[in-house]
Every structure is written in C-alpha cells, then in structure tokens.
Motif scaffolding. Structure first.
Motif, PDB file in Angstrom:
ATOM      1  N   TRP A 336       0.596  -1.332   0.849  1.00 44.12           N
ATOM      2  CA  TRP A 336       0.168   0.044   0.048  1.00 44.12           C
ATOM      3  C   TRP A 336       0.862   1.361  -0.030  1.00 44.12           C
ATOM      4  CZ3 TRP A 336      -0.294   4.018   3.486  1.00 44.12           C
ATOM      5  CH2 TRP A 336      -1.119   4.797   3.066  1.00 44.12           C
ATOM      6  N   ALA A 337       1.731   2.032   0.764  1.00 41.58           N
ATOM      7  CA  ALA A 337       2.817   2.792   1.187  1.00 41.58           C
ATOM      8  C   ALA A 337       3.164   2.437  -0.675  1.00 41.58           C
ATOM      9  CB  ALA A 337       3.551   2.558   2.088  1.00 41.58           C
ATOM     10  N   GLN A 338       3.695   1.751  -1.079  1.00 43.38           N
ATOM     11  CA  GLN A 338       4.527   1.597  -2.285  1.00 43.38           C
ATOM     12  C   GLN A 338       3.350   1.988  -3.307  1.00 43.38           C
ATOM     13  OE1 GLN A 338       6.094  -1.773  -3.190  1.00 43.38           O
ATOM     14  NE2 GLN A 338       8.659  -1.243  -2.053  1.00 43.38           N
ATOM     15  N   ALA A 339       1.893   1.762  -3.151  1.00 44.12           N
ATOM     16  CA  ALA A 339       1.080   2.532  -4.690  1.00 44.12           C
ATOM     17  C   ALA A 339       1.007   3.742  -4.307  1.00 44.12           C
ATOM     18  CB  ALA A 339       0.085   1.593  -4.285  1.00 44.12           C
ATOM     19  N   GLU A 340       0.467   4.166  -2.140  1.00 43.14           N
ATOM     20  CA  GLU A 340      -0.187   4.981  -2.772  1.00 43.14           C
ATOM     21  C   GLU A 340       1.329   6.303  -3.023  1.00 43.14           C
ATOM     22  OE1 GLU A 340      -2.720   7.647  -0.506  1.00 43.14           O
ATOM     23  OE2 GLU A 340      -2.636   6.168  -0.708  1.00 43.14           O
ATOM     24  N   ALA A 341       2.587   6.443  -2.682  1.00 43.77           N
ATOM     25  CA  ALA A 341       4.033   7.029  -2.690  1.00 43.77           C
ATOM     26  C   ALA A 341       3.627   8.069  -4.771  1.00 43.77           C
ATOM     27  CB  ALA A 341       4.704   6.360  -2.687  1.00 43.77           C
ATOM     28  N   ALA A 342       3.242   6.340  -5.173  1.00 43.13           N
ATOM     29  CA  ALA A 342       3.487   6.314  -7.229  1.00 43.13           C
ATOM     30  C   ALA A 342       2.075   7.526  -6.903  1.00 43.13           C
ATOM     31  CB  ALA A 342       3.161   4.776  -7.393  1.00 43.13           C
ATOM     32  N   ASP A 343       0.854   6.666  -6.320  1.00 41.40           N
ATOM     33  CA  ASP A 343      -0.528   7.890  -6.489  1.00 41.40           C
ATOM     34  C   ASP A 343       0.120   9.513  -6.232  1.00 41.40           C
ATOM     35  OD1 ASP A 343      -2.861   8.298  -7.534  1.00 41.40           O
ATOM     36  OD2 ASP A 343      -3.100   8.935  -4.652  1.00 41.40           O
ATOM     37  N   ARG A 344       0.564   9.873  -5.283  1.00 42.75           N
ATOM     38  CA  ARG A 344       0.784  11.200  -4.492  1.00 42.75           C
ATOM     39  C   ARG A 344       1.932  11.745  -5.546  1.00 42.75           C
ATOM     40  NH1 ARG A 344      -2.694  12.635  -0.643  1.00 42.75           N
ATOM     41  NH2 ARG A 344      -3.167  11.367   0.059  1.00 42.75           N
ATOM     42  N   MET A 345       2.854  10.817  -6.225  1.00 39.69           N
ATOM     43  CA  MET A 345       3.848  11.209  -7.494  1.00 39.69           C
ATOM     44  C   MET A 345       3.303  11.649  -8.989  1.00 39.69           C
ATOM     45  SD  MET A 345       6.545  12.348  -6.015  1.00 39.69           S
ATOM     46  CE  MET A 345       6.935  12.944  -7.445  1.00 39.69           C
ATOM     47  N   ALA A 346       1.741  10.808  -9.416  1.00 37.61           N
ATOM     48  CA  ALA A 346       1.440  11.368  -9.934  1.00 37.61           C
ATOM     49  C   ALA A 346       0.302  12.864  -9.487  1.00 37.61           C
ATOM     50  CB  ALA A 346       0.392  10.099 -10.158  1.00 37.61           C
ATOM     51  N   ARG A 347       0.057  12.879  -8.688  1.00 33.50           N
ATOM     52  CA  ARG A 347      -0.748  14.107  -8.212  1.00 33.50           C
ATOM     53  C   ARG A 347       0.411  15.255  -8.270  1.00 33.50           C
ATOM     54  NH1 ARG A 347      -4.297  12.242  -2.978  1.00 33.50           N
ATOM     55  NH2 ARG A 347      -5.233  10.460  -4.018  1.00 33.50           N
ATOM     56  N   ALA A 348       1.634  15.258  -7.678  1.00 37.88           N
ATOM     57  CA  ALA A 348       2.855  16.225  -7.840  1.00 37.88           C
ATOM     58  C   ALA A 348       2.830  16.311  -8.856  1.00 37.88           C
ATOM     59  CB  ALA A 348       3.710  15.744  -6.836  1.00 37.88           C
ATOM     60  N   VAL A 349       3.054  15.531  -9.488  1.00 41.59           N
ATOM     61  CA  VAL A 349       3.206  16.336 -11.532  1.00 41.59           C
ATOM     62  C   VAL A 349       2.082  16.746 -11.224  1.00 41.59           C
ATOM     63  CG1 VAL A 349       3.848  14.854 -13.350  1.00 41.59           C
ATOM     64  CG2 VAL A 349       4.939  14.163 -12.030  1.00 41.59           C
ATOM     65  N   GLN A 350       1.017  16.159 -11.436  1.00 39.17           N
ATOM     66  CA  GLN A 350       0.413  17.014 -12.276  1.00 39.17           C
ATOM     67  C   GLN A 350      -0.055  18.568 -11.820  1.00 39.17           C
ATOM     68  OE1 GLN A 350      -3.780  14.616 -10.654  1.00 39.17           O
ATOM     69  NE2 GLN A 350      -3.598  13.689 -12.956  1.00 39.17           N
ATOM     70  N   GLU A 351       0.175  19.681 -10.535  1.00 38.88           N
ATOM     71  CA  GLU A 351      -0.103  19.817  -9.504  1.00 38.88           C
ATOM     72  C   GLU A 351       1.236  20.936 -10.103  1.00 38.88           C
ATOM     73  OE1 GLU A 351      -1.775  21.952  -7.448  1.00 38.88           O
ATOM     74  OE2 GLU A 351      -2.806  20.260  -7.114  1.00 38.88           O
ATOM     75  N   LEU A 352       2.655  20.589 -10.932  1.00 39.35           N
ATOM     76  CA  LEU A 352       3.527  21.184 -11.294  1.00 39.35           C
ATOM     77  C   LEU A 352       3.173  21.469 -12.835  1.00 39.35           C
ATOM     78  CD1 LEU A 352       6.425  22.038 -11.075  1.00 39.35           C
ATOM     79  CD2 LEU A 352       6.703  19.805 -11.501  1.00 39.35           C
ATOM     80  N   SER A 353       2.664  20.986 -13.446  1.00 42.28           N
ATOM     81  CA  SER A 353       2.425  20.975 -14.822  1.00 42.28           C
ATOM     82  C   SER A 353       1.192  22.413 -14.599  1.00 42.28           C
ATOM     83  CB  SER A 353       1.269  19.711 -15.709  1.00 42.28           C
ATOM     84  OG  SER A 353       0.384  19.520 -14.695  1.00 42.28           O
ATOM     85  N   ARG A 354       0.284  22.894 -14.093  1.00 44.85           N
ATOM     86  CA  ARG A 354      -0.138  24.010 -13.794  1.00 44.85           C
ATOM     87  C   ARG A 354       1.083  25.313 -13.993  1.00 44.85           C
ATOM     88  NH1 ARG A 354      -2.641  23.367  -8.350  1.00 44.85           N
ATOM     89  NH2 ARG A 354      -3.681  25.843  -8.824  1.00 44.85           N
ATOM     90  N   ALA A 355       1.617  25.409 -13.095  1.00 45.87           N
ATOM     91  CA  ALA A 355       2.371  26.285 -13.361  1.00 45.87           C
ATOM     92  C   ALA A 355       3.860  25.985 -14.164  1.00 45.87           C
ATOM     93  CB  ALA A 355       3.037  27.011 -11.414  1.00 45.87           C
TER      94      ALA A 355
END
Length: 377
Positions: A336-355
C-alpha cells in the motif's frame, strides 16, 4: 511490483561539481535524463551554493549555540574540533532554487539563495526537536545532539536556528522576502500542529488511529515544508498566487511520497545506510503509514500486528521486530505504501504542470522528485 529507490541508491555517489555557482547549475540544468547521479550532482551543486551562506549564519550564533549547531550539521566533533560529517542531502534548499529557476530562470535562482538557507535551517530545527521528542540516539551516523549536549541545549539550539532562518529573510532586500518570511512562519506553525497530532496519535491505541488521520499528519509534518520550499522559490521568481499555490501543492504531494518511502525505510531499511537499527520504527511502536495501513485491513495479520503493538518492545528483541515487520508486509502495508507513494507523485506532477507546463523548464523539480521516489524494474 516495482520497488522504490533503496536507501543505498538515495546515498549514491555524488558527482563532482566544479566551477562557479552558475556554471555548476548550468550543467545541472542541462543534465538530460532524470537519473540518480544527475540528481545527486544537482544536490551537490545546491550544497556548494548554499553552504557559504549557511556557514555564515551558523557562525553568527553565540558560542554554546554555535557549537551545538555546528555539531548537528556535521561541521564539528563534540569536542569542537573540525569535522566533515554528513549534513544531509539538501533536498529542501534544492527545491527552493529549482522552483525559482523553473519560473524565473537563473537570476531568480541566484536571488533565492537566502530563502533556500532559511528553509534548510527550519528543516534542521525539526530534526533537532524531533530527536528529543522521539528519543532518537542516532542521526546521520553519529549520536544526536541531545545525547551529546543534553535535552535543554538541543532544544535551545533548534530555537536559535529558527530565529536565524527568519532573520535571513528579514534582512533580505528582495521584494519577495516579506511574503516568504510570512509563509515560512505559517509553515512552522503547521509543522508544530502536525507534530502535536503525531504525538497524540502515538499515545492512542493502535486500532484507534485512522489512515486519514496519519496521512493528514504526514502532510503537515513533511509535505508542508517541501511545499513551502517550492512556494518560496516561486515567490522569488515573481510568480502569481496561482503558480505559488501550484508549486506548494507539488511539494506537498512529493513530500507525502517522500514520507511514505521514509516510513518503508524505517521498517525495512539497511542499518548500514540508515544509521539506525533495523526496524527502529517498529521497536519504537511508531504508527507509521505502512503500519496504520496494515492495521486497517482487518486481516489476521493485522490482528497479530495490533497484539504486538499492544505490548512494549523489549530492548534487543530482534525477533519481535522481525515478527512485526512480517505482519505489516502480510497485511499489505508495504505494498500500500509503495502504491500510495506512486499516486502522490502523479498528483505532484499534475500540480507542477499547472504552473510549469514545459517539462524542460520543470526539469530540476522533476529530477528532485524522481530522485526520492525513483523505481527500479
């Protein structure tokens, strides 16, 4: 399942970074593929640029506080003689500089050095204070400051570092310095609130802690400062509120991924690289993210883990620690921790692409995020 970057990889050899500060950063900007060694070079470049200002700030402290701070940063031994110890990876100041560069280019990055130092100082405030509260005896492969100088002196040294951080921004003539100082102060308040929640969760029964609570606490304790680092870089680049918020979101999500990986390492990390005993978090009965995820599954392994966590760990009980680690893994906490970390990084990249929609401009930030969450096949 693909595995996250191991502690050995996190400590991969640093690529030499000769030349002037801008020459170093220029080579980091042109590093190309997001590989661990290029990221390590970027971090070394950050150290080269940030360390002179950091050292000057530490040297401005009065004698006793200076000695403790220099020991904590690995610049002195306990007896005051010079040392060349590990001062950390400099991820947070690197995020400040990379965010400034992504939105404002090299000039903004150069202007943001004081802000980068301020963030690094606040980060080390949390380390000094956390070591006291958690009674950790080892950090960066040497005894923690409180075990050498005492609890009171370690706390005071942390307080002094926080004051230094705010003074650096107060004395900075850059127009972003005032908003940056306010944002950093707000971040410190959030860090304190997160630590308060963490302390109270640790006092509670294992089965009484929810995954949502621990994720919120992790965002406050870890994500907040990484988000603040990115936001400060954006402020020094002259970014508007929307871009500053997006960079903050990027750092927060990356910070959660970072914490998830750190929690995995806290259970399964190699002591030769972590500097802590194997399963130290389990021995301390810490309700880390993989543990709480495992406890929430309602499985037989979760019940076994709850029973283990319901009894104090006896010093040197390696068998009990091993049983707890196995129970976490069987209950799915590690996956779970590994999968959740991957999901959080995907969200991070989405946030970055906004700016920063241009991947080339975002390269430094992506490189740092990839460094702490890099997968192997």
């Amino acid at each position: 399942m693909a595995e996250f970057m191991t502690e050995t990889e996190l400590r991969s050899p640093v690529v030499p970074c000769p030349g002037t500060a801008e020459e170093r950063w220029g080579r980091a900007d042109d590093a190309g593929p997001l590989e661990g060694h290029e990221a390590a070079a970027l971090l070394e470049c950050t150290r080269a640029v940030v360390d002179p200002e950091l050292h000057a700030a530490l040297e401005s402290l009065p004698g006793a506080m200076r000695r403790i701070a220099l020991y904590h940063f690995g610049r002195q031994h306990a007896d005051g003689t010079p040392a060349t110890g590990d001062a950390g990876k400099a991820i947070r100041p690197a995020l400040v500089l990379a965010a400034a560069a992504a939105l404002g280019g090299p000039a903004a990055r150069t202007a943001a050095v004081r802000a980068a130092v301020a963030v690094e100082l606040v980060h080390n405030v949390t380390l000094l204070h956390d070591d006291v509260m958690d009674r950790d005896t080892s950090r960066r492969h040497r005894p923690t400051a409180w075990t050498v100088f005492g609890v009171t002196d370690a706390i005071l040294a942390g307080d002094a570092l926080q004051a230094l951080a705010l003074r650096l921004l107060a004395e900075d003539p850059h127009p972003a310095a005032g908003p940056a100082a306010a944002r950093l102060a707000d971040c410190v308040v959030e860090l304190c609130a997160g630590q308060y929640t963490d302390t109270n969760l640790e006092r509670g029964a294992p089965e009484g802690v929810t995954l949502a609570e621990v994720l919120a606490m992790a965002e406050a304790r870890t994500g907040a400062l990484l988000g603040c680092a990115c936001a400060l870089g954006a402020l020094y680049a002259g970014a508007g509120p929307g871009d500053v918020a997006a960079l903050d979101g990027f750092g927060r999500q990356a910070g959660l991924a970072f914490q998830l990986i750190d929690d995995v390492i806290g259970i399964w990390g190699d002591p030769r690289h972590t500097g802590k005993p194997a399963g130290a978090d389990l021995a301390a009965r810490k309700k880390s993210l993989p543990v709480v995820a495992a406890l929430s599954t309602g499985t037989e392994a979760a019940a076994e883990l709850a029973e283990l966590y319901g009894t104090p760990c006896v010093a040197g009980d390696t068998e009990g620690v091993a049983l707890a680690a196995l129970a976490v893994e069987r209950a799915g906490g590690r996956d779970w921790a590994q999968a959740e970390a991957a999901d959080r990084m995907a969200r991070a990249v989405q946030e970055l692409s906004r700016a920063v929609p241009d991947p080339e401009a975002a390269g430094g930030l992506l490189m740092l995020a990839e460094f702490v969450t890099r997968r192997g096949s």
